[in-house]
Design an enzyme around this catalytic site. Sequence first.
Site, short mmCIF file in Angstrom:
data_model
loop_
_atom_site.label_atom_id
_atom_site.label_comp_id
_atom_site.label_asym_id
_atom_site.label_seq_id
_atom_site.Cartn_x
_atom_site.Cartn_y
_atom_site.Cartn_z
N PHE A 1 46.79 47.97 47.89
CA PHE A 1 46.22 46.64 47.94
C PHE A 1 46.85 45.71 46.90
O PHE A 1 47.78 46.08 46.20
CB PHE A 1 44.70 46.74 47.84
CG PHE A 1 44.11 47.41 49.05
CD1 PHE A 1 43.98 46.72 50.24
CD2 PHE A 1 43.75 48.74 49.02
CE1 PHE A 1 43.47 47.33 51.38
CE2 PHE A 1 43.24 49.38 50.15
CZ PHE A 1 43.10 48.67 51.33
N HIS A 2 46.34 44.51 46.80
CA HIS A 2 46.95 43.42 46.04
C HIS A 2 47.18 43.75 44.56
O HIS A 2 46.42 44.47 43.94
CB HIS A 2 46.09 42.15 46.16
CG HIS A 2 44.74 42.31 45.54
ND1 HIS A 2 44.48 41.97 44.24
CD2 HIS A 2 43.58 42.80 46.04
CE1 HIS A 2 43.23 42.23 43.96
NE2 HIS A 2 42.65 42.73 45.04
N ASP A 3 48.28 43.21 44.06
CA ASP A 3 48.60 43.25 42.63
C ASP A 3 48.72 44.66 42.06
O ASP A 3 48.36 44.91 40.92
CB ASP A 3 47.57 42.43 41.84
CG ASP A 3 47.49 41.00 42.34
OD1 ASP A 3 48.47 40.26 42.16
OD2 ASP A 3 46.46 40.63 42.96
#
Length: 138
Positions: free
Chosen positions: A57-59
Amino acid sequence: KRLVDRGYSLSTLIHPSAIVGTGAQIGDGAIICNRAFISCNTIIGANVLIQPGACIFHDVTVGEHTIISAQVSLAGHVTVGTKTYIGMNVPVRENITIGSNTIIGMGAVVVNDIPNEVCAFGNPAKVMWKNEAKRVFK
């Protein structure tokens, strides 16, 4: 390293069914398998293997020479060190750091940071011993 030092370049392979989000950076020699999901603003280092069905997922940042096994889920803002192995079906909670030369055993549930050069297993994942050889496979 030996190939690159001799002037060869590494190909990055991304399966057509993989989803790679906007702003994701994929390093040279990375392999992204079928049905893998890589969200926005992620960094996947060189020579990383992302196996089928993994969700990143993000980052998230995944260090070089790391293996993310099938069905692993890395929540947002996770950092995985270099030369690390995460076994099948491992969920990792958001804002977690997993160290370098570390092994996370199959089915572990990572809810706390895991240091460098250890083997961790269980639910919740706990450090069981040092990874003195700094290797996944013998």
